[in-house]
Design an enzyme around this catalytic site. Structure first.
Site, mmCIF file in Angstrom:
data_model
loop_
_atom_site.group_PDB
_atom_site.id
_atom_site.type_symbol
_atom_site.label_atom_id
_atom_site.label_comp_id
_atom_site.label_asym_id
_atom_site.label_seq_id
_atom_site.Cartn_x
_atom_site.Cartn_y
_atom_site.Cartn_z
ATOM 1 N N ALA A 32 35.926 -3.553 2.600
ATOM 2 C CA ALA A 32 37.006 -3.443 1.600
ATOM 3 C C ALA A 32 38.012 -4.598 1.646
ATOM 4 O O ALA A 32 39.033 -4.535 0.948
ATOM 5 C CB ALA A 32 37.747 -2.108 1.691
ATOM 6 N N ALA A 33 37.710 -5.645 2.391
ATOM 7 C CA ALA A 33 38.624 -6.802 2.371
ATOM 8 C C ALA A 33 38.648 -7.429 0.978
ATOM 9 O O ALA A 33 39.721 -7.749 0.441
ATOM 10 C CB ALA A 33 38.189 -7.829 3.415
ATOM 11 N N GLY A 34 37.467 -7.588 0.387
ATOM 12 C CA GLY A 34 37.413 -8.145 -0.978
ATOM 13 C C GLY A 34 38.119 -7.225 -1.968
ATOM 14 O O GLY A 34 38.824 -7.696 -2.874
ATOM 15 N N ASP A 35 37.947 -5.932 -1.794
ATOM 16 C CA ASP A 35 38.614 -4.969 -2.692
ATOM 17 C C ASP A 35 40.134 -5.062 -2.541
ATOM 18 O O ASP A 35 40.873 -4.955 -3.529
ATOM 19 C CB ASP A 35 38.175 -3.537 -2.369
ATOM 20 C CG ASP A 35 36.682 -3.339 -2.562
ATOM 21 O OD1 ASP A 35 36.087 -4.048 -3.396
ATOM 22 O OD2 ASP A 35 36.107 -2.481 -1.862
ATOM 23 N N SER A 91 43.878 -6.045 6.058
ATOM 24 C CA SER A 91 42.877 -4.968 5.968
ATOM 25 C C SER A 91 41.758 -5.150 6.985
ATOM 26 O O SER A 91 41.213 -4.153 7.467
ATOM 27 C CB SER A 91 42.300 -4.868 4.550
ATOM 28 O OG SER A 91 41.319 -5.864 4.322
HETATM 29 O O1 RIB Z 1 33.624 -2.934 -0.849
HETATM 30 C C1 RIB Z 1 33.499 -1.905 0.082
HETATM 31 C C2 RIB Z 1 32.879 -0.705 -0.571
HETATM 32 O O2 RIB Z 1 31.576 -1.004 -0.966
HETATM 33 C C3 RIB Z 1 32.742 0.499 0.323
HETATM 34 O O3 RIB Z 1 33.893 1.310 0.341
HETATM 35 C C4 RIB Z 1 31.517 1.185 -0.208
HETATM 36 O O4 RIB Z 1 31.769 2.399 -0.831
HETATM 37 C C5 RIB Z 1 30.874 0.192 -1.156
HETATM 38 O O5 RIB Z 1 31.082 0.550 -2.456
#
Ligand code: RIB
Length: 305
Positions: A250-253, A283
């Site tokens: 989830a770093a990119g998110d 994160s």
């Molecule tokens: O980017 C991370 C996410 O990728 C995770 O939370 C997982 O659910 C996938 O969708």
């Protein structure tokens, strides 16, 4: 009050194990820990935008299983508008994640209810799209839904962000002109552009091709190496803060959500990129997807220290 950041995308329950290393094909490894953690690229980006100061609404689908209500609750807890998070019969999306001792991960996703998010679902919640300043999409929901969201976002005159994740092939050619900010990582930039991105020069070449294809501006995230911004006039390399990585999930998110929140708050592109970078760096110092995402207070504290 209308949401300024509207995220259209996936919600997954992440089933996470930690192991000393990632398994090879055909191998059984003994893991060290197991946890279930709310995730999904769409939901993670919504949580990031909300924790980092944005007013946020999510458009997505959860299943009627126990994960579905947990995923919705996780977003409501962050103050995210979930009127457009529908429940559909069946299983929610899941992600099977292994994180190794060097903090790298491998992920397999099963779409489940994310596959039920259709263009008609977006039409039903057009008022939510109309209330946005910034619209954020990824690729964990059906492609025709993403295409519709980009087109509607452009028609409404919104700032349109696409994080093309996960990507294994070029995007439909007609999408590029609908995107203000295209934010791939290295492997996604490679898949989209056909240029193997493994250096700053190759990232520049890939970004140039994506802008030639029609994207407004491109930000290639380069992990610990920072990010490359390209706008067709030139390039800027933005160095990432140095941190000790525990888990990069989830770093990119977090970068995308932080960038969107900052843009919606009126920050400049350069400020929004730096803000997203600090949030993403924080994160990776924590485990899990949504649990790892910092707050605005965390980011301000880091910047002040
Ligand atoms: O980017 C991370 C996410 O990728 C995770 O939370 C997982 O659910 C996938 O969708």
């Amino acid at each position: 009050m209308p949401a300024k950041v509207v995220v259209i995308g996936s919600l997954n329950m992440d089933l996470v194990t930690r192991a000393s290393r990632l398994p090879h094909a055909g191998e059984t490894l003994i893991g060290q820990t197991f946890s279930t953690v709310p995730g999904g690229k769409g939901a993670n980006q919504a949580v990031a935008a909300a924790r980092l100061g944005g007013e946020v609404a999510m458009i997505g689908c959860v299943g009627t299983d126990a994960y579905g209500s947990q995923l919705r609750e996780a977003l409501l807890f962050e103050g995210i508008d979930c009127q457009a998070v529908s429940s559909v019969a069946g299983s929610s999306g899941v992600a099977l994640i292994v994180v190794d001792d060097s903090s790298q991960n491998a992920i397999v996703i099963v779409a489940g209810s994310n596959g039920a998010l259709t263009p008609a679902s977006l039409q039903a919640f057009d008022a939510v799209l109309q209330g946005a300043d910034v619209i954020v999409c990824q690729l964990e929901v059906p492609m025709d839904t993403v295409g519709y969201a980009l087109k509607r976002g452009r028609e409404l005159g919104k700032t349109v962000i696409l994080n093309p994740a996960p990507a294994s092939a070029p995007l439909p050619a007609e999408w590029y002109a609908l995107i203000d900010y295209l934010i791939p990582n290295e492997s996604e930039a490679s898949a989209l552009s056909g240029v193997m991105v493994d250096s700053l020069d190759s990232a520049k070449e890939a970004a140039t091709r994506l802008i030639e294809a029609g994207a407004g501006k491109v930000i290639v995230t380069l992990g610990a190496q920072g990010a490359l911004f390209a706008d067709g006039q030139g390039f800027e390399r933005l160095v990432a803060p140095k941190v000790k990585a525990v888990d990069t999930t989830a770093a990119g998110d977090t970068f995308v959500g932080g960038f969107a929140a900052a843009l919606s708050a009126g920050k400049s592109e350069a400020e929004a990129i730096r803000f997203g970078q600090v949030a993403a760096a924080l994160s990776v110092t924590r485990a899990g997807a949504q649990p790892s995402i910092p707050t605005l207070h965390d980011v301000q504290g880091f910047v002040a220290s």
